[in-house]
Design a protein around this motif. Structure first.
Motif, short mmCIF file in Angstrom:
data_model
loop_
_atom_site.label_atom_id
_atom_site.label_comp_id
_atom_site.label_asym_id
_atom_site.label_seq_id
_atom_site.Cartn_x
_atom_site.Cartn_y
_atom_site.Cartn_z
N UNK A 29 0.82 -1.21 0.00
CA UNK A 29 0.00 0.00 0.00
C UNK A 29 0.86 1.26 0.00
N UNK A 30 1.94 1.24 0.76
CA UNK A 30 2.83 2.41 0.83
C UNK A 30 3.46 2.70 -0.53
N UNK A 31 3.90 1.65 -1.21
CA UNK A 31 4.54 1.83 -2.52
C UNK A 31 3.50 2.28 -3.55
N UNK A 32 2.30 1.70 -3.51
CA UNK A 32 1.25 2.14 -4.43
C UNK A 32 0.93 3.62 -4.20
N UNK A 33 0.76 4.02 -2.95
CA UNK A 33 0.41 5.41 -2.65
C UNK A 33 1.53 6.36 -3.08
N UNK A 34 2.77 5.98 -2.85
CA UNK A 34 3.90 6.79 -3.30
C UNK A 34 3.84 6.96 -4.81
N UNK A 35 3.67 5.86 -5.52
CA UNK A 35 3.63 5.91 -6.99
C UNK A 35 2.42 6.71 -7.47
#
Length: 187
Positions: A29-35
């Motif tokens: 989720x953190x990587x998706x939100x960053x992207x």
């Protein structure tokens, strides 16, 4: 979390797939939100998140565990976002949300039991306005703004992710805020 991450990364480096799956669960989720914050497109953000985990898996043997795993994975994701921005071409996807359905994105899943429908609309419009302004920033400013204000990383962590001196990070944050402020003024 650092202790758990160290154990999981050590196990994953030894080939333990379950440990790698746990790392994915922690960061997906953190990587998706960053992207998403950096590219402004759900489909591209999903692609970048997937590519990030593929690269992490392929290069896990090169990970130096004297550094935080989060710094390493954020660096990979940020670089992929910046590369995607450089290669940007007009693309249209049938999976992309149609005009007028902006409420059907990940923002709508945020828990907000106290908001009235009107408050939800105002919040959604504000989020879209900020996301639109953020997407118009130069990538070098967008990346530091997302890492600092969305991902809440320290200046030191941002410096490690982007491999830039802290003074450069501070300058980019200042200029990014100014650019964001001026873009929001005209929206």
């Amino acid at each position: 979390m650092d202790f758990v991450e160290k154990r999981l990364t050590a196990r994953a480096k030894r080939g333990d797939r379950d440990a790698f799956v746990e790392l994915i669960e922690i960061y997906k989720d953190k990587i998706f939100q960053l992207a998403y914050r950096m590219v402004g497109n759900r489909q591209e953000a999903e692609d970048i998140a997937q590519e990030t985990f593929l690269r992490v898996y392929a290069n896990l043997h090169t990970y130096d565990d004297s550094y935080k795993f989060s710094t390493w994975i954020y660096r990979i994701a940020t670089n992929l976002c910046i590369d995607r921005g450089r290669k940007k071409r007009p693309d249209f996807s049938i999976d992309e949300e149609a005009e007028g359905t902006e409420g059907l994105d990940w923002h709508s899943r945020l828990s907000s039991k106290e908001q009235t429908p009107e408050e939800k609309v105002v919040t959604q419009e504000l989020q879209e306005t900020v996301q639109d302004a953020l997407s118009k920033l130069a990538p070098k400013y967008r990346s530091v703004m997302v890492l600092r204000y969305i991902e809440d990383l320290s200046l030191q962590e941002i410096s490690e992710v982007l491999k830039l001196p802290i003074t450069t990070i501070k300058t980019r944050i200042h200029r990014g805020r100014e650019a964001l402020r001026s873009k929001l003024r005209f929206m």
